[in-house]
Motif scaffolding. Sequence first.
Motif, mmCIF file in Angstrom:
data_model
loop_
_atom_site.group_PDB
_atom_site.id
_atom_site.type_symbol
_atom_site.label_atom_id
_atom_site.label_comp_id
_atom_site.label_asym_id
_atom_site.label_seq_id
_atom_site.Cartn_x
_atom_site.Cartn_y
_atom_site.Cartn_z
ATOM 1 N N PHE A 9 -18.251 31.954 -80.972
ATOM 2 C CA PHE A 9 -19.631 32.361 -80.062
ATOM 3 C C PHE A 9 -19.437 31.228 -78.741
ATOM 4 C CE2 PHE A 9 -20.835 33.671 -84.275
ATOM 5 C CZ PHE A 9 -21.293 34.580 -84.130
ATOM 6 N N ALA A 10 -20.553 31.502 -78.019
ATOM 7 C CA ALA A 10 -20.720 30.671 -76.691
ATOM 8 C C ALA A 10 -20.696 29.110 -77.006
ATOM 9 C CB ALA A 10 -21.868 31.090 -75.982
ATOM 10 N N ASP A 11 -21.192 28.726 -77.996
ATOM 11 C CA ASP A 11 -21.197 27.315 -78.330
ATOM 12 C C ASP A 11 -20.031 26.708 -78.978
ATOM 13 O OD1 ASP A 11 -21.646 28.448 -80.811
ATOM 14 O OD2 ASP A 11 -23.578 26.948 -81.053
ATOM 15 N N GLY A 12 -19.003 27.559 -79.015
ATOM 16 C CA GLY A 12 -18.007 27.267 -79.777
ATOM 17 C C GLY A 12 -17.677 27.443 -81.359
ATOM 18 N N ALA B 1 -3.594 34.147 -88.769
ATOM 19 C CA ALA B 1 -4.398 34.885 -87.939
ATOM 20 C C ALA B 1 -5.270 36.046 -88.251
ATOM 21 C CB ALA B 1 -3.070 35.543 -86.905
ATOM 22 N N VAL B 2 -6.221 36.348 -87.609
ATOM 23 C CA VAL B 2 -7.004 37.391 -88.009
ATOM 24 C C VAL B 2 -6.832 38.688 -87.373
ATOM 25 C CG1 VAL B 2 -9.512 37.985 -88.071
ATOM 26 C CG2 VAL B 2 -9.086 35.821 -88.832
ATOM 27 N N HIS B 3 -7.015 39.942 -87.839
ATOM 28 C CA HIS B 3 -6.764 41.014 -87.296
ATOM 29 C C HIS B 3 -7.456 41.213 -85.960
ATOM 30 C CE1 HIS B 3 -5.253 45.433 -87.511
ATOM 31 N NE2 HIS B 3 -6.118 45.485 -86.273
ATOM 32 N N ARG B 4 -8.954 41.219 -86.143
ATOM 33 C CA ARG B 4 -9.805 41.289 -84.923
ATOM 34 C C ARG B 4 -10.448 40.129 -84.926
ATOM 35 N NH1 ARG B 4 -12.926 46.523 -83.624
ATOM 36 N NH2 ARG B 4 -10.663 47.049 -82.661
ATOM 37 N N THR B 5 -10.439 39.543 -83.536
ATOM 38 C CA THR B 5 -11.419 38.552 -82.930
ATOM 39 C C THR B 5 -12.423 38.873 -81.872
ATOM 40 O OG1 THR B 5 -9.997 36.918 -83.699
ATOM 41 C CG2 THR B 5 -11.540 36.140 -82.215
ATOM 42 N N VAL B 6 -13.559 38.634 -82.084
ATOM 43 C CA VAL B 6 -14.547 38.892 -80.817
ATOM 44 C C VAL B 6 -14.863 37.571 -80.217
ATOM 45 C CG1 VAL B 6 -16.652 39.928 -80.005
ATOM 46 C CG2 VAL B 6 -15.483 40.866 -81.937
ATOM 47 N N VAL B 7 -14.658 37.502 -78.834
ATOM 48 C CA VAL B 7 -14.822 35.991 -78.117
ATOM 49 C C VAL B 7 -16.039 36.408 -77.212
ATOM 50 C CG1 VAL B 7 -13.915 34.398 -76.512
ATOM 51 C CG2 VAL B 7 -12.452 35.201 -78.223
ATOM 52 N N HIS B 8 -17.206 35.945 -77.742
ATOM 53 C CA HIS B 8 -18.497 36.348 -76.981
ATOM 54 C C HIS B 8 -18.448 35.489 -75.649
ATOM 55 C CE1 HIS B 8 -20.169 38.432 -80.611
ATOM 56 N NE2 HIS B 8 -19.494 37.671 -81.095
ATOM 57 N N SER B 9 -19.074 36.213 -74.905
ATOM 58 C CA SER B 9 -19.497 35.736 -73.554
ATOM 59 C C SER B 9 -20.381 34.627 -73.464
ATOM 60 C CB SER B 9 -20.208 36.635 -72.646
ATOM 61 O OG SER B 9 -20.574 36.401 -71.409
ATOM 62 N N VAL C 59 -14.767 39.732 -75.187
ATOM 63 C CA VAL C 59 -13.507 40.275 -75.207
ATOM 64 C C VAL C 59 -13.135 40.464 -76.957
ATOM 65 C CG1 VAL C 59 -11.043 39.927 -74.981
ATOM 66 C CG2 VAL C 59 -12.680 39.237 -73.179
ATOM 67 N N ARG C 60 -12.673 41.659 -77.119
ATOM 68 C CA ARG C 60 -12.200 41.907 -78.407
ATOM 69 C C ARG C 60 -10.685 41.975 -78.478
ATOM 70 N NH1 ARG C 60 -15.945 45.662 -76.720
ATOM 71 N NH2 ARG C 60 -14.289 47.178 -76.614
ATOM 72 N N ILE C 61 -10.076 41.192 -79.362
ATOM 73 C CA ILE C 61 -8.920 40.979 -79.651
ATOM 74 C C ILE C 61 -8.151 41.444 -80.825
ATOM 75 C CG2 ILE C 61 -7.037 38.772 -79.697
ATOM 76 C CD1 ILE C 61 -8.965 37.107 -78.431
ATOM 77 N N ASP C 62 -7.332 42.271 -80.766
ATOM 78 C CA ASP C 62 -6.563 42.886 -82.091
ATOM 79 C C ASP C 62 -5.325 42.345 -82.097
ATOM 80 O OD1 ASP C 62 -8.610 44.359 -82.964
ATOM 81 O OD2 ASP C 62 -8.289 46.102 -81.551
ATOM 82 N N ARG C 63 -4.982 41.863 -83.038
ATOM 83 C CA ARG C 63 -3.697 40.984 -83.525
ATOM 84 C C ARG C 63 -3.241 41.850 -84.840
ATOM 85 N NH1 ARG C 63 -3.968 34.703 -83.229
ATOM 86 N NH2 ARG C 63 -1.713 34.976 -83.115
ATOM 87 N N PRO C 64 -2.768 42.992 -84.905
ATOM 88 C CA PRO C 64 -2.304 43.500 -86.082
ATOM 89 C C PRO C 64 -1.054 42.964 -86.720
ATOM 90 C CG PRO C 64 -1.992 45.149 -84.397
ATOM 91 C CD PRO C 64 -2.610 44.026 -83.752
ATOM 92 N N ASP C 65 -1.116 42.695 -88.112
ATOM 93 C CA ASP C 65 0.168 42.090 -88.769
ATOM 94 C C ASP C 65 0.942 43.423 -89.199
ATOM 95 O OD1 ASP C 65 1.944 40.700 -89.815
ATOM 96 O OD2 ASP C 65 0.744 40.089 -91.650
ATOM 97 N N ASP C 66 1.782 43.929 -88.087
ATOM 98 C CA ASP C 66 2.444 45.184 -88.550
ATOM 99 C C ASP C 66 3.862 45.165 -87.817
ATOM 100 O OD1 ASP C 66 3.153 48.119 -88.681
ATOM 101 O OD2 ASP C 66 1.158 48.800 -87.976
ATOM 102 N N PRO C 67 4.859 45.126 -88.523
ATOM 103 C CA PRO C 67 6.207 45.071 -88.108
ATOM 104 C C PRO C 67 6.443 46.239 -87.074
ATOM 105 C CG PRO C 67 6.281 44.335 -90.410
ATOM 106 C CD PRO C 67 4.786 44.908 -90.087
ATOM 107 N N ALA C 68 6.059 47.200 -87.258
ATOM 108 C CA ALA C 68 6.205 48.711 -86.535
ATOM 109 C C ALA C 68 5.622 48.377 -84.988
ATOM 110 C CB ALA C 68 5.456 49.818 -87.257
ATOM 111 N N LEU C 69 4.939 47.471 -84.935
ATOM 112 C CA LEU C 69 4.627 47.219 -83.395
ATOM 113 C C LEU C 69 5.048 46.218 -82.753
ATOM 114 C CD1 LEU C 69 0.713 48.061 -84.014
ATOM 115 C CD2 LEU C 69 2.661 49.754 -83.415
#
Length: 497
Positions: A87-90, A325-333, A354-364
């Motif tokens: 969130f905005a306040d950290g 690491a988390v698959h999806r993180t949302v960093v709020h404005s 910003v939405r961040i996707d970090r899939p734990d997927d060796p195929a990618l």
Amino acid sequence: MIGAGMGAMAAAARLAVAGQRVVVYERAETYGGAVRRFERDGFGFDTGPGLLTLPAVWRDLFIKTGREPLEECVELVQVDPSSRHVFADGTEVALPNASRAGVVAALDEALGAGAGGRWGDFLVRAREAWDRTRRPLLEEPLWPNWPVLAAREPYPAVPHKRLLRTRRATTLAEVGAWELRDSRLAALLESYALAYGLDPRVTPASAAVLPYMEHAFGTWYVRGGIRELARAVYERCLARKVEFVFGAEVTGVLEKDGRAAGVELSGGTVAEADAVVGTGPWRLGGLMPGRKLYGAQDVEPGAEGLHPGRVVVCLGLRGAREPDAVHRTVVHSPDAAEELSLFGPGTMPERPTVRIDRPDDPALRPTEEHEAVVLTATVPSGTVYDWTAPGAADTFADRMVAAAERAIPELRERTMWREVRTPVHTERETGAEGGAVPPPSLASPSGTLHPSNSTAIPGLFTAGGWSHPGGGLPHAGMSGALVAGLIVEGPEFRGSQ
């Protein structure tokens, strides 16, 4: 059938099983519509949806069209936590997947006692809105008496006393301010609207069903990327003898004796048909100039390009993905009011969510010492902002990377290269005006509804995100089921059972 998007393919497979001969004409060289993959140097990235909610829609398609269930065609993985929020306040919080008690506890710990309870109570009210609208909004055709969906607000808002008046929230922003009473909870709620390109200040309170869907049915990832779901649906179509013609642009819909009778392709080739299924009603009207596609009692299609689009930044990173690491993180404005400038005429937020996707997927990823990361932000479409202007795409991508570094320190130092995709790419790949992304239909007096799947012209139908029941992967699958039912059973079709 015009176009090989997810809704169209869902309809095609069902129609083929019902004994219809189906031919799909797609202007691009591949299937899937907005469900695409970008590949480079051994990395792979989903450039459309990164996660799946309501997988039951696609399970139903595979059950109804063959012996192999969905799980035998793709590997579904339940993502846990469903998302992490900065969130905005950290303040940070990770929300457990499909666990109301877990979410309440996590919010209480991160935001303070009482925060989780308020969110949990909100989800109970959201469930009531879901129960009231699920069938008429998502599982039935949009009948001529569709105004019943706008007769009243289905979200049971809590009475709020303001000055000498008692009011109830009618917009998502009011739900956040009056019921959640915490700027971080409000940001969490509004992020669901922003992800679909909806302005929370005017989005009806019934949009509460969007976070409810994630809470109730879980968040899922398809191993290999969501593009694998598109591949599986395409292969199911092929197995049911659906024919695909790629690189074939439809330039007109033929009409005979007052009904749709086929399509005309670029170059003058004509393909006759008993029924035609189109994509967006806005574009379909351009294929039949001078013809009114909808009656006076129906929802008229709006201009596609006035809806927002997305910028997607694909990052090829050196260095292994952290084990926690988390698959999806949302960093709020940090400035929610400034961010909403994206809904103005051609303005661009300086500090976007910003939405961040970090899939734990060796195929990618090429090796375990690399990572594929996707950043996504909602932006004005190419109709209202010039994404072709020199530096426009890279300047905004820099802002997205800066925001993402709040969640992934040293992101820039780890970046080997990046690919920036704007609404220009979306328009090129899907044909959507300005590269806009369709929002889901919402029921309420001020709701967003899309035109019906049937039209005023017999034999002409529409499937996909720009028609009922709107945008999103679950909604696309539902639109395919509705179109198939209307074609096979006729006007007496009453929806999926």
